[in-house]
Structure formats: structure tokens, C-alpha cells
Motif scaffolding. Structure first.
Motif: not given
Length: 205
Positions: A12-22, A32-35
Motif C-alpha cells: 500500500v502506498h499513498l496513491d496505489r496498492a497491489v492486490l494479489e488475485v489468483g 488516500p481515503a480508500t487506500l
């Protein structure tokens, strides 16, 4: 179109995130609020919108379908792209944007970095009733419950949106003073960020 992602949060960063799916890591841009709702190693689900350009495929993530719908709707306005649409949701909740557009509240719209008075007038005119009616009443007031202080997280998010550190710190201090608190609790990060953006209001820097 990728409508949603559900998987493990890798980073998780200030403007992006990485989600691992499958077994595949998806880079997702968000406010920022979502992250701030994501935790590394935890499971998460985000509503998503895929923006396709000639040279890129960019995925944007949202806490729910309503936020995504507003993100997509505001881009129907000429001159509003995904980055500016995201900035609008960083500064205002979906319902706050609905109220601003419905009431032609230009002052509220120009608080978004990158939107000037003429742009705000165009947004109010072109969006019209495309956003629909607010789903809730007035925005909830920020809680005053004390917890581990997360003010630095809010300051970092503001810096990431373009303000300098001093202005960001002063805005957060103002928000805390108005709330009668001396700390930002973990579950108050999103509301504190929006309140600080309202305090900053004018030009960045």
C-alpha cells in the motif's frame, strides 16, 4: 472490464496498492481515503474501473460501487480525466459531490486541486443530474475518540496530493482543533483527510 478485485493486499502506498488475485498482482490506483482502509497481508475487495488508453491499461479502485459510479460519471465532463476524477473523490465523498453539483456550489468544487472557477462551473453545468440525489444527509462529523495518533498518515497523504508539508501539518492541526481532539484515530484517517482538504481549499503550496 474488470469490475472488482478481491484478494490479498501485497503493498500500500499513498496513491496505489497491489492486490494479489489468483497469483497475479494487480496495481490499483485510489484515493488516500480508500487506500487507508487496506492492510498489507489482509484480504480486501475493491470495486474497480479499468481505463484503457493507447499506451496503457490503468486500474482504479474504490471502496464501493457508488464511488466507482461517481468516478465514471464525472469523466463525462469535457476536460475531466481519471486523475482529476480521482482528485475529486479524494477531496469529497460521493454525496458531497452530488450536493456540490446539485447546488452549483462552485466554492466546494474549486477546493479540488486542478479545478479552477471556470472548470467548476463547467462541471456543475455538464454533470447536471447525472450523479443522482445524495444517498445520505449531511456529512457525518469527525469522531473525537482518541487512539494511536495517525496524523502523520494524513499529512503524508496531503503531501502526496501536492501540498507542502508545512501547509499539510497546519491543516491537520486546524482539523484537530475544530474537532476538540489532539489525535487522529485509525478509523478517522479518511474523514480527517477530507476535512483537511476542505481547510486547505485554495491553491497548493
Amino acid at each position: 472490464m474488470i469490475a472488482s478485485l478481491a484478494g490479498d493486499v501485497v503493498s500500500v502506498h499513498l496513491d496505489r496498492a497491489v492486490l494479489e488475485v489468483g497469483g497475479v498482482g494487480y496495481l490499483v490506483h485510489g484515493t488516500p481515503a480508500t487506500l487507508s482502509t487496506l492492510r498489507v497481508g489482509a484480504r480486501a475487495r475493491l470495486a474497480t474501473s479499468l481505463v484503457v488508453r493507447e499506451d496503457s491499461f490503468t486500474l482504479y479502485g474504490f471502496v464501493d460501487d457508488d464511488e466507482r459510479a461517481v468516478f465514471e460519471a464525472v469523466q463525462t465532463v469535457s476536460g475531466v480525466g481519471p486523475r482529476l476524477a480521482l482528485a475529486m473523490l479524494a477531496a469529497h465523498t460521493p454525496d458531497a459531490l452530488r450536493r456540490a453539483v446539485a447546488g452549483e456550489d462552485i466554492a466546494a468544487l474549486v477546493r479540488v486541486p486542478g479545478i479552477g472557477r471556470k472548470g467548476a462551473q463547467r462541471i456543475a453545468l455538464e454533470l447536471g443530474d447525472k450523479l443522482g440525489q445524495p444517498t445520505t444527509g449531511a456529512p457525518a462529523q469527525m469522531s473525537v475518540v482518541r487512539s494511536d495518533d495517525r496524523r502523520e498518515q494524513v499529512v503524508a497523504a496531503l503531501v502526496g496530493l501536492g501540498w507542502n508539508a508545512k501547509a499539510a501539518e497546519d491543516a491537520v492541526a486546524t482539523v484537530l482543533a475544530e474537532a476538540g481532539s489532539d489525535a487522529v484515530a485509525e478509523d478517522e484517517v479518511a474523514s480527517a483527510l477530507r476535512a483537511a482538504l476542505r481547510v486547505l481549499g485554495g491553491p497548493r503550496g
